[in-house]
Motif scaffolding. Sequence first.
Motif, PDB file in Angstrom:
ATOM      1  N   ARG A  40     -14.933 -21.731  -3.331  1.00  0.00           N
ATOM      2  CA  ARG A  40     -14.537 -22.010  -4.569  1.00  0.00           C
ATOM      3  C   ARG A  40     -15.365 -21.408  -5.690  1.00  0.00           C
ATOM      4  NH1 ARG A  40     -12.259 -27.660  -6.070  1.00  0.00           N
ATOM      5  NH2 ARG A  40     -10.719 -26.934  -4.377  1.00  0.00           N
ATOM      6  N   VAL A  41     -14.623 -20.719  -6.712  1.00  0.00           N
ATOM      7  CA  VAL A  41     -15.436 -19.995  -7.614  1.00  0.00           C
ATOM      8  C   VAL A  41     -14.842 -20.558  -8.974  1.00  0.00           C
ATOM      9  CG1 VAL A  41     -15.921 -17.832  -8.894  1.00  0.00           C
ATOM     10  CG2 VAL A  41     -15.732 -18.082  -6.346  1.00  0.00           C
ATOM     11  N   VAL A  42     -15.635 -20.812 -10.040  1.00  0.00           N
ATOM     12  CA  VAL A  42     -15.483 -21.572 -11.297  1.00  0.00           C
ATOM     13  C   VAL A  42     -15.535 -20.421 -12.162  1.00  0.00           C
ATOM     14  CG1 VAL A  42     -15.653 -23.218 -12.981  1.00  0.00           C
ATOM     15  CG2 VAL A  42     -15.462 -23.809 -10.571  1.00  0.00           C
ATOM     16  N   ARG A  43     -14.717 -20.221 -13.363  1.00  0.00           N
ATOM     17  CA  ARG A  43     -15.072 -19.354 -14.369  1.00  0.00           C
ATOM     18  C   ARG A  43     -15.001 -20.205 -15.629  1.00  0.00           C
ATOM     19  NH1 ARG A  43     -15.635 -16.421 -18.454  1.00  0.00           N
ATOM     20  NH2 ARG A  43     -15.390 -14.568 -18.956  1.00  0.00           N
ATOM     21  N   PRO A  44     -15.927 -20.204 -16.392  1.00  0.00           N
ATOM     22  CA  PRO A  44     -16.000 -21.339 -17.430  1.00  0.00           C
ATOM     23  C   PRO A  44     -15.077 -20.609 -18.537  1.00  0.00           C
ATOM     24  CG  PRO A  44     -18.168 -20.760 -16.818  1.00  0.00           C
ATOM     25  CD  PRO A  44     -17.397 -19.829 -16.112  1.00  0.00           C
ATOM     26  N   TYR A  45     -14.276 -21.638 -19.273  1.00  0.00           N
ATOM     27  CA  TYR A  45     -13.421 -21.140 -20.459  1.00  0.00           C
ATOM     28  C   TYR A  45     -14.054 -20.531 -21.419  1.00  0.00           C
ATOM     29  CZ  TYR A  45     -10.001 -21.467 -24.190  1.00  0.00           C
ATOM     30  OH  TYR A  45      -9.276 -21.139 -25.262  1.00  0.00           O
ATOM     31  N   GLY A  46     -13.548 -19.719 -22.130  1.00  0.00           N
ATOM     32  CA  GLY A  46     -14.138 -18.990 -23.483  1.00  0.00           C
ATOM     33  C   GLY A  46     -12.684 -18.539 -24.176  1.00  0.00           C
ATOM     34  N   GLU A  47     -12.731 -18.915 -25.718  1.00  0.00           N
ATOM     35  CA  GLU A  47     -11.709 -18.186 -26.500  1.00  0.00           C
ATOM     36  C   GLU A  47     -11.335 -16.895 -26.142  1.00  0.00           C
ATOM     37  OE1 GLU A  47     -11.183 -19.491 -30.490  1.00  0.00           O
ATOM     38  OE2 GLU A  47     -11.830 -21.491 -29.836  1.00  0.00           O
ATOM     39  N   GLY A  48     -12.295 -15.993 -25.747  1.00  0.00           N
ATOM     40  CA  GLY A  48     -12.023 -14.368 -25.626  1.00  0.00           C
ATOM     41  C   GLY A  48     -11.051 -14.319 -24.432  1.00  0.00           C
ATOM     42  N   LEU A  49     -10.822 -15.250 -23.503  1.00  0.00           N
ATOM     43  CA  LEU A  49     -10.012 -15.288 -22.380  1.00  0.00           C
ATOM     44  C   LEU A  49      -8.621 -15.152 -22.592  1.00  0.00           C
ATOM     45  CD1 LEU A  49     -12.017 -17.366 -19.769  1.00  0.00           C
ATOM     46  CD2 LEU A  49     -12.133 -14.999 -20.311  1.00  0.00           C
ATOM     47  N   LEU A  50      -8.270 -15.754 -23.804  1.00  0.00           N
ATOM     48  CA  LEU A  50      -6.710 -15.915 -24.311  1.00  0.00           C
ATOM     49  C   LEU A  50      -6.110 -14.605 -24.782  1.00  0.00           C
ATOM     50  CD1 LEU A  50      -6.905 -19.181 -26.483  1.00  0.00           C
ATOM     51  CD2 LEU A  50      -6.310 -18.865 -23.811  1.00  0.00           C
ATOM     52  N   ARG A  51      -4.577 -14.364 -24.347  1.00  0.00           N
ATOM     53  CA  ARG A  51      -3.947 -13.463 -24.914  1.00  0.00           C
ATOM     54  C   ARG A  51      -2.946 -14.114 -25.933  1.00  0.00           C
ATOM     55  NH1 ARG A  51       1.273 -13.612 -23.650  1.00  0.00           N
ATOM     56  NH2 ARG A  51       1.423 -11.380 -23.558  1.00  0.00           N
ATOM     57  N   PRO A  52      -2.322 -13.287 -26.769  1.00  0.00           N
ATOM     58  CA  PRO A  52      -1.377 -14.073 -27.783  1.00  0.00           C
ATOM     59  C   PRO A  52      -0.455 -14.820 -26.903  1.00  0.00           C
ATOM     60  CG  PRO A  52      -1.921 -11.591 -27.994  1.00  0.00           C
ATOM     61  CD  PRO A  52      -2.313 -11.907 -26.933  1.00  0.00           C
ATOM     62  N   GLY A  53      -0.241 -15.867 -27.698  1.00  0.00           N
ATOM     63  CA  GLY A  53       0.670 -16.957 -27.046  1.00  0.00           C
ATOM     64  C   GLY A  53      -0.209 -18.213 -26.511  1.00  0.00           C
ATOM     65  N   GLY A  54      -1.700 -18.015 -26.439  1.00  0.00           N
ATOM     66  CA  GLY A  54      -2.558 -19.188 -26.078  1.00  0.00           C
ATOM     67  C   GLY A  54      -2.413 -19.558 -24.432  1.00  0.00           C
ATOM     68  N   VAL A  55      -2.377 -18.415 -23.727  1.00  0.00           N
ATOM     69  CA  VAL A  55      -2.517 -18.730 -22.287  1.00  0.00           C
ATOM     70  C   VAL A  55      -3.861 -17.810 -21.979  1.00  0.00           C
ATOM     71  CG1 VAL A  55      -0.135 -19.546 -21.607  1.00  0.00           C
ATOM     72  CG2 VAL A  55      -0.659 -16.891 -21.514  1.00  0.00           C
ATOM     73  N   ILE A  56      -4.516 -17.707 -20.844  1.00  0.00           N
ATOM     74  CA  ILE A  56      -5.339 -16.931 -20.381  1.00  0.00           C
ATOM     75  C   ILE A  56      -4.775 -15.681 -19.799  1.00  0.00           C
ATOM     76  CG2 ILE A  56      -7.216 -16.746 -18.453  1.00  0.00           C
ATOM     77  CD1 ILE A  56      -7.832 -19.713 -19.000  1.00  0.00           C
ATOM     78  N   SER A  57      -5.353 -14.548 -20.218  1.00  0.00           N
ATOM     79  CA  SER A  57      -4.702 -13.255 -19.700  1.00  0.00           C
ATOM     80  C   SER A  57      -4.641 -12.931 -18.416  1.00  0.00           C
ATOM     81  CB  SER A  57      -5.548 -12.186 -20.635  1.00  0.00           C
ATOM     82  OG  SER A  57      -6.812 -12.001 -20.202  1.00  0.00           O
ATOM     83  N   GLY A  58      -3.893 -11.961 -18.026  1.00  0.00           N
ATOM     84  CA  GLY A  58      -3.646 -11.677 -16.668  1.00  0.00           C
ATOM     85  C   GLY A  58      -4.711 -10.859 -16.139  1.00  0.00           C
ATOM     86  N   ILE A  90      -1.308  -9.488  -6.797  1.00  0.00           N
ATOM     87  CA  ILE A  90      -1.233 -10.880  -7.473  1.00  0.00           C
ATOM     88  C   ILE A  90       0.073 -11.228  -8.041  1.00  0.00           C
ATOM     89  CG2 ILE A  90      -1.760  -9.915  -9.905  1.00  0.00           C
ATOM     90  CD1 ILE A  90      -3.694 -12.370 -10.140  1.00  0.00           C
ATOM     91  N   SER A  91       0.332 -12.531  -7.852  1.00  0.00           N
ATOM     92  CA  SER A  91       1.697 -13.178  -8.399  1.00  0.00           C
ATOM     93  C   SER A  91       1.396 -14.042  -9.409  1.00  0.00           C
ATOM     94  CB  SER A  91       2.544 -13.875  -7.433  1.00  0.00           C
ATOM     95  OG  SER A  91       3.020 -12.759  -6.437  1.00  0.00           O
ATOM     96  N   PHE A  92       1.789 -14.076 -10.695  1.00  0.00           N
ATOM     97  CA  PHE A  92       1.576 -14.699 -11.861  1.00  0.00           C
ATOM     98  C   PHE A  92       2.593 -15.968 -11.725  1.00  0.00           C
ATOM     99  CE2 PHE A  92      -0.129 -10.657 -13.306  1.00  0.00           C
ATOM    100  CZ  PHE A  92      -1.158 -11.133 -13.129  1.00  0.00           C
ATOM    101  N   LEU A  93       2.303 -16.986 -11.402  1.00  0.00           N
ATOM    102  CA  LEU A  93       3.358 -18.239 -11.188  1.00  0.00           C
ATOM    103  C   LEU A  93       3.466 -19.110 -12.608  1.00  0.00           C
ATOM    104  CD1 LEU A  93       1.561 -19.346  -7.883  1.00  0.00           C
ATOM    105  CD2 LEU A  93       3.706 -17.939  -8.070  1.00  0.00           C
ATOM    106  N   ARG A  94       2.702 -19.179 -13.332  1.00  0.00           N
ATOM    107  CA  ARG A  94       2.824 -19.854 -14.710  1.00  0.00           C
ATOM    108  C   ARG A  94       1.739 -19.431 -15.634  1.00  0.00           C
ATOM    109  NH1 ARG A  94       2.091 -24.452 -11.486  1.00  0.00           N
ATOM    110  NH2 ARG A  94       4.439 -25.108 -11.942  1.00  0.00           N
ATOM    111  N   GLY A  95       1.795 -19.628 -16.938  1.00  0.00           N
ATOM    112  CA  GLY A  95       0.716 -19.298 -17.820  1.00  0.00           C
ATOM    113  C   GLY A  95      -0.484 -20.242 -17.460  1.00  0.00           C
ATOM    114  N   ALA A  96      -1.411 -19.829 -17.354  1.00  0.00           N
ATOM    115  CA  ALA A  96      -2.642 -20.482 -17.395  1.00  0.00           C
ATOM    116  C   ALA A  96      -3.247 -20.996 -18.516  1.00  0.00           C
ATOM    117  CB  ALA A  96      -3.885 -19.527 -16.875  1.00  0.00           C
TER     118      ALA A  96
END
Length: 141
Positions: A40-58, A90-96
């Motif tokens: 199990r790996v955890v990537r801490p959240y940061g605003e720089g991960l967001l794409r336009p639309g407010g979800v985490i980028s592909g 990879i399959s993107f299933l829903r916005g993160a």
Amino acid sequence: MAAPPPKLDAAGVNALLETAFPGIAAGGPQVTEVTPGRVRVVRPYGEGLLRPGGVISGPTLMSLADTAAYALVLAHAGDQLMAVTSQLNISFLRGAAPGDLTAEAEMLRLGRRLAVCDVRIWTEGPDRLAAQANVTYALPG
């Protein structure tokens, strides 16, 4: 089929990742758990991960899938820093949704030359997957 026992614990894998990618590990993905056939790996959240639309980028999700698979290979094959990604689907299933990303990687096959992994990624919980990836690593031989 029984899962292979890990050769390294979470601290050992994190140390190898820091060796392979100096400076990246600080603030980046961290292995939080190693069990037979899984990490199990955890990537801490940061605003720089967001794409336009407010979800985490592909690309962030793809990078985490690859990192989780690499960590899984290191945990179960040992010091294999020269292992390289040979395939990632990879399959993107829903916005993160914004939040810490969690990736759980499972070893499907660990051979002499290839390691095949399944990776599932979420922010809201494992029952609301944002992405699922199949990743193959070529092992040095």
